[in-house]
Structures are given as C-alpha cells and as structure tokens.
Scaffold this motif. Structure first.
Motif, short mmCIF file in Angstrom:
data_model
loop_
_atom_site.label_atom_id
_atom_site.label_comp_id
_atom_site.label_asym_id
_atom_site.label_seq_id
_atom_site.Cartn_x
_atom_site.Cartn_y
_atom_site.Cartn_z
N MET A 33 -5.19 41.43 13.76
CA MET A 33 -6.51 41.40 14.40
C MET A 33 -7.46 40.20 13.05
SD MET A 33 -6.38 45.54 13.72
CE MET A 33 -7.94 45.88 13.64
N LEU A 34 -6.42 39.73 12.23
CA LEU A 34 -6.91 39.24 11.16
C LEU A 34 -6.94 37.81 11.57
CD1 LEU A 34 -7.86 39.58 7.88
CD2 LEU A 34 -5.02 38.87 7.67
N ARG A 35 -6.29 36.99 12.38
CA ARG A 35 -6.59 35.81 12.33
C ARG A 35 -7.69 35.72 12.90
NH1 ARG A 35 -1.40 32.78 11.93
NH2 ARG A 35 -0.06 33.77 11.58
N PRO A 36 -8.58 35.84 13.79
CA PRO A 36 -9.65 35.70 14.24
C PRO A 36 -10.73 35.56 13.48
CG PRO A 36 -9.05 37.00 16.05
CD PRO A 36 -7.46 36.83 14.86
N LEU A 37 -11.08 36.52 13.15
CA LEU A 37 -11.39 36.95 12.18
C LEU A 37 -11.42 35.62 10.90
CD1 LEU A 37 -12.09 40.76 11.28
CD2 LEU A 37 -13.84 39.68 11.97
N THR A 41 -14.65 32.43 10.47
CA THR A 41 -15.24 32.31 8.67
C THR A 41 -14.74 31.08 8.33
OG1 THR A 41 -14.99 34.71 8.92
CG2 THR A 41 -15.38 33.58 6.75
N CYS A 42 -14.19 30.58 8.85
CA CYS A 42 -13.43 29.01 8.03
C CYS A 42 -14.32 27.94 9.19
CB CYS A 42 -12.20 28.50 8.83
SG CYS A 42 -11.17 29.10 7.49
N THR A 43 -14.30 28.40 10.25
CA THR A 43 -14.91 27.23 11.14
C THR A 43 -16.96 27.68 10.85
OG1 THR A 43 -13.78 28.03 12.78
CG2 THR A 43 -16.16 26.94 13.92
N VAL A 44 -17.30 28.80 10.09
CA VAL A 44 -18.90 28.46 10.10
C VAL A 44 -18.88 27.84 7.97
CG1 VAL A 44 -20.36 30.49 9.37
CG2 VAL A 44 -19.36 31.05 11.48
N LEU A 45 -18.02 28.06 7.48
CA LEU A 45 -18.57 27.62 6.26
C LEU A 45 -17.96 26.64 6.13
CD1 LEU A 45 -15.95 30.67 4.03
CD2 LEU A 45 -18.39 30.24 4.11
N GLU A 46 -16.86 25.67 7.40
CA GLU A 46 -16.88 24.12 7.23
C GLU A 46 -18.13 23.70 7.37
OE1 GLU A 46 -15.07 20.97 7.97
OE2 GLU A 46 -13.79 22.32 6.96
N HIS A 47 -19.66 24.43 8.43
CA HIS A 47 -20.56 23.67 8.29
C HIS A 47 -21.19 23.33 6.95
CE1 HIS A 47 -20.29 23.76 12.17
NE2 HIS A 47 -19.94 24.84 12.06
#
Length: 112
Positions: A33-37, A41-47
C-alpha cells in the motif's frame, strides 16, 4: 515527537527515508500500500526540488499531542500551487502516516 518519514533530495533523485523501527516491523501488505504513495509523492516533489532551501524536502512526524504534522522545506510551499500542495502532497503524506501508524499498532498488538 515520533519521526515517521522524510523525503530527501539526493544526487539525481528523491529518497524516501523511513523510521528505522517502523521499517523493521513493516508488513508486506502494508508495504504494498505504501509503495505507490511514496512513488507518487517523489514524482511530484521532483518538480519542485530546485526550490528547496534544505533537506528534507518534506517530512512527517507525530507530535507529542498525537497529531500528525507534515513540513515542507522552508519556503518551498510558495512555489507549489494550493491544489498540488493540499490535495496531493499533504494528502499522500497523511495516507503514508496512516499506514505507518497501522504498522506500529499491529506490532504493539502482536507483542501483547
């Protein structure tokens, strides 16, 4: 205060750092359950990594009052639109914390 997690900018990416005790007690179903969250989050923060003042870029903790708190790197919030900040980042952080609290609660019940 209980440190739950943080996201740090490292080299060419963002690392998710989990409380070591919680990581040791992690259950496979909750990790699924944790992995996709975390990935989302990493993808958004990368921006927004170029706007961070320091590491961690985002962290989550439980305060002594029992409330969950999430913090962004100083000043970072001004660069993130309100929808992304509140409905994606903060909501993901809350869901991540809920999963981590489940890990702690489940382990406590098993130890009784």
């Amino acid at each position: 205060m209980i440190f739950l997690f943080r996201f740090d900018v490292e080299n060419n990416g963002i690392n998710f750092i989990l409380n070591e005790e919680i990581a040791r007690d992690m259950y496979p179903d909750l990790e699924e359950m944790l992995r996709p969250l975390v990935l989302s989050t990493c993808t958004v923060l990368e921006h927004y990594r170029m706007y961070r003042a320091s590491n961690p870029i985002m962290k989550g903790q439980i305060l002594d009052t029992g409330e969950f708190e999430v913090n962004l790197s100083s000043g970072l919030g001004q660069y993130i639109d309100p929808y992304t900040k509140n409905q994606i980042l903060f909501e993901n952080a809350k869901l991540i914390s809920d999963i981590l609290v489940q890990v702690m609660n489940r382990r406590t019940l098993e130890n009784r």
